[in-house]
Design a protein around this motif. Structure first.
Motif, mmCIF file in Angstrom:
data_model
loop_
_atom_site.group_PDB
_atom_site.id
_atom_site.type_symbol
_atom_site.label_atom_id
_atom_site.label_comp_id
_atom_site.label_asym_id
_atom_site.label_seq_id
_atom_site.Cartn_x
_atom_site.Cartn_y
_atom_site.Cartn_z
ATOM 1 N N VAL A 11 0.830 -1.195 0.000
ATOM 2 C CA VAL A 11 0.000 0.000 0.000
ATOM 3 C C VAL A 11 0.865 1.245 0.000
ATOM 4 O O VAL A 11 0.539 2.253 -0.587
ATOM 5 C CB VAL A 11 -0.935 0.014 1.229
ATOM 6 C CG1 VAL A 11 -1.708 1.306 1.315
ATOM 7 C CG2 VAL A 11 -1.872 -1.183 1.177
ATOM 8 N N ARG A 300 -10.244 2.399 7.594
ATOM 9 C CA ARG A 300 -11.221 3.116 6.773
ATOM 10 C C ARG A 300 -12.490 3.343 7.580
ATOM 11 O O ARG A 300 -12.908 2.479 8.362
ATOM 12 C CB ARG A 300 -11.504 2.352 5.487
ATOM 13 C CG ARG A 300 -11.948 0.925 5.653
ATOM 14 C CD ARG A 300 -11.913 0.187 4.329
ATOM 15 N NE ARG A 300 -12.286 -1.218 4.474
ATOM 16 C CZ ARG A 300 -11.946 -2.163 3.622
ATOM 17 N NH1 ARG A 300 -11.218 -1.865 2.562
ATOM 18 N NH2 ARG A 300 -12.319 -3.413 3.817
ATOM 19 N N ASP A 304 -16.374 0.984 2.128
ATOM 20 C CA ASP A 304 -15.977 1.362 0.778
ATOM 21 C C ASP A 304 -15.037 2.565 0.746
ATOM 22 O O ASP A 304 -14.636 2.988 -0.334
ATOM 23 C CB ASP A 304 -17.223 1.679 -0.061
ATOM 24 C CG ASP A 304 -18.140 0.463 -0.209
ATOM 25 O OD1 ASP A 304 -17.599 -0.654 -0.323
ATOM 26 O OD2 ASP A 304 -19.369 0.642 -0.212
ATOM 27 N N ALA A 305 -14.688 3.094 1.902
ATOM 28 C CA ALA A 305 -13.818 4.267 1.937
ATOM 29 C C ALA A 305 -12.379 3.893 1.606
ATOM 30 O O ALA A 305 -11.938 2.762 1.853
ATOM 31 C CB ALA A 305 -13.881 4.925 3.313
ATOM 32 N N GLU A 306 -11.648 4.842 1.051
ATOM 33 C CA GLU A 306 -10.222 4.643 0.805
ATOM 34 C C GLU A 306 -9.507 4.593 2.147
ATOM 35 O O GLU A 306 -9.670 5.479 2.982
ATOM 36 C CB GLU A 306 -9.671 5.804 -0.030
ATOM 37 C CG GLU A 306 -8.219 5.660 -0.418
ATOM 38 C CD GLU A 306 -7.979 4.561 -1.437
ATOM 39 O OE1 GLU A 306 -6.827 4.103 -1.539
ATOM 40 O OE2 GLU A 306 -8.952 4.165 -2.126
ATOM 41 N N SER A 308 -6.866 5.015 5.112
ATOM 42 C CA SER A 308 -5.695 5.769 5.533
ATOM 43 C C SER A 308 -4.801 4.818 6.325
ATOM 44 O O SER A 308 -5.201 3.703 6.656
ATOM 45 C CB SER A 308 -6.100 6.967 6.389
ATOM 46 O OG SER A 308 -6.790 6.533 7.549
ATOM 47 N N ARG A 333 -1.362 9.204 5.612
ATOM 48 C CA ARG A 333 -0.439 8.085 5.740
ATOM 49 C C ARG A 333 0.552 8.405 6.834
ATOM 50 O O ARG A 333 1.293 9.393 6.764
ATOM 51 C CB ARG A 333 0.273 7.850 4.405
ATOM 52 C CG ARG A 333 -0.700 7.537 3.299
ATOM 53 C CD ARG A 333 -0.062 7.645 1.927
ATOM 54 N NE ARG A 333 0.674 6.423 1.605
ATOM 55 C CZ ARG A 333 1.955 6.400 1.295
ATOM 56 N NH1 ARG A 333 2.648 7.516 1.284
ATOM 57 N NH2 ARG A 333 2.544 5.276 0.985
ATOM 58 N N SER A 355 0.463 13.158 2.956
ATOM 59 C CA SER A 355 -0.797 12.903 2.273
ATOM 60 C C SER A 355 -0.696 13.361 0.818
ATOM 61 O O SER A 355 -0.927 14.537 0.535
ATOM 62 C CB SER A 355 -1.936 13.655 2.977
ATOM 63 O OG SER A 355 -3.156 13.490 2.301
#
Length: 473
Positions: A11, A300, A304-306, A308, A333, A355
């Protein structure tokens, strides 16, 4: 090896790769105490010994050229021995191990190399010392023909002479090394059974013979990897890494006794809807042997959220029960890179935040119950991908953080910050190397006088050389 491609480290692989990218640099003779030593294809294992001197200087900078004009040499780890010498581990042109010993006055006491002629590459990864001053360098050997590889551990005595070398067969890449005062040596990393990834751990005796070895599929039997290892006073080994359920990877901690018998294994099965993955980033034991693992924790807010990435720490007791987890989230991040626990049980974790790219150091200290005592996010007043890479403690409990920081000219330097136990900043300092080359810091060690040694690479477009900084304030 399919499991490895799913690891959460991917990631943020782009961030982690920045520190590993091209470590190239060239420094002219006479600049910053340049000490040329070109070793050619023979890669001898015998040391080059020099007079070590006696007078410690408060601050000096050294570079060391080991291989050819276009080679990439990089210092990757450092420790201080019982004589007060800085022992530096280098990766030479992605082909050989190099070890340097510097006296406190900056004199190069000796320099030794190791390369197995049957390998295409010997890649150094970690360094450790025992109380007698013996040096242990660990990494991986690789051969392109198959391709195959395995673990490689090399030991030198306190004068730089080769004591022994040991290599494992059956594939795998080494991640970490631990050595205790009695000379017990344990390494961990990844392996494979042809279908699954394995958390592979090997222990060696004082003569380099294998004492025990294990290869773990993880608590779910679907694959695992070892990333960090630590030894307690009873020579029990703790290995932090990840294991998979076939879809998600989560923090896994293994414990072994002095004979390699598994005492326990625990997997952090976080809620996959909100915490899809957790990755071990660093491991340290407190004075009672309790493991503390620094974690990259994907989080998240909805399914469905991106996600962190949070910087997190979990403390376990010696039986494997999680006592607490603390998280820090100051950007999209937040990546932990190193952890240390002082004599009072205070936990200091450093890394970087940004970020999406890193833009600042991020350092956090926790108390024994996992409560945040203080945090410091610092961007060095200039834009750049600032990344703290290592932390070391002195006897007073002061924490020294180092990494790569950018100054006003946009050039990366060794950037160090010191904190007292209350979190007060003692100093922030960019290195004083007079060259205009970029510098990438990799590791730090602190001696009994609280002088710090920072090591890494001096970079240019065509090559890299080893960089070593000593500073005392």
């Amino acid at each position: 090896m399919q499991f490895q491609t799913r690891m959460v480290r991917h990631v943020y692989m782009g961030v982690a790769a920045i520190a590993a990218i091209g470590c190239g640099g060239s420094v002219a003779d006479g600049v910053s105490g340049h000490e040329p030593s070109t070793l050619g294809e023979s890669w001898p294992g015998s040391p080059t010994a020099l007079d070590s001197g006696t007078t410690a200087l408060s601050s000096w900078w050294r570079t060391h050229v080991w291989t050819g004009e276009s080679a990439r040499d990089s210092a990757i780890d450092v420790a201080v021995d019982h004589r007060g010498r800085a022992i530096v581990l280098a990766r030479l042109a992605e082909r050989a191990f190099g070890v340097l010993a510097y006296a406190a006055d900056g004199t190069l006491a000796w320099a030794s190399t190791y390369r197995d002629p049957s390998d295409d590459a010997d890649l150094a990864t970690k360094l450790a010392l025992d109380t007698a001053g013996n040096v242990y360098a660990a990494g991986s050997w690789q051969r392109a023909a198959a391709p195959v590889g395995g673990f490689l551990v090399v030991s030198f005595d306190a004068g730089g002479a080769l004591r022994w070398s040991a290599r494992s067969e059956g594939g795998g890449a080494l991640s970490d090394l631990a050595v205790d005062g009695a000379g017990h040596v344990v390494v961990t990393g990844g392996g494979s059974d042809g279908t699954h990834s394995l958390a592979r751990t090997i222990a060696y005796d004082m003569d380099g013979n294998v004492s025990w070895q294990v290869s773990e599929l993880g608590p779910l039997g679907l694959g695992a990897i070892g990333r960090n290892v630590a030894l307690d006073a009873q020579a029990h080994a703790y290995v932090a890494g990840e294991s998979t359920d076939g879809t998600q990877d989560h923090l896994t901690l293994f414990a072994y006794d002095a004979r390699g018998t598994r005492l326990w294994a625990t997997r952090n099965d976080a809620d996959p809807e909100h915490v899809p993955q957790t990755t071990a980033r660093a491991l340290a034991l407190d004075a009672f042997g309790a493991p503390h693992v620094a974690i990259a924790r994907a989080f998240r807010s909805t399914r469905d959220a991106e996600p962190s990435i949070e910087l997190a720490v979990t403390k376990y007791d010696v039986a494997g029960s999680a006592l607490w987890t603390a998280t820090v989230d100051q950007a999209a991040r937040n990546i932990a890179t190193a952890i240390a626990v002082d004599a009072e049980g205070r936990v200091t974790v450093t890394g970087f935040a940004g970020s999406p790219r890193p833009d600042s150091y991020l350092t956090v200290q926790l108390d024994t119950a996992g409560r945040i005592r203080w945090t410091d996010r610092y961007g060095w007043n200039f834009p750049g991908e600032h990344q703290a890479r290592a932390v070391a403690l002195d006897v007073a409990g002061n924490a020294y953080v180092t990494g790569s920081a950018f100054g006003g000219a946009g050039i990366a330097s060794f950037g160090s910050i010191a904190y007292d136990p209350s979190g007060r900043v003692l100093f922030r300092e960019l290195d004083s190397d007079p060259s205009n080359e970029g510098r990438v810091a990799a590791a730090i060690a602190v001696d009994r006088s609280s002088a710090r040694y920072v090591v890494g690479s001096v970079l240019s477009a065509s090559r890299a050389v080893v960089g070593v900084l000593r500073s005392s304030r």
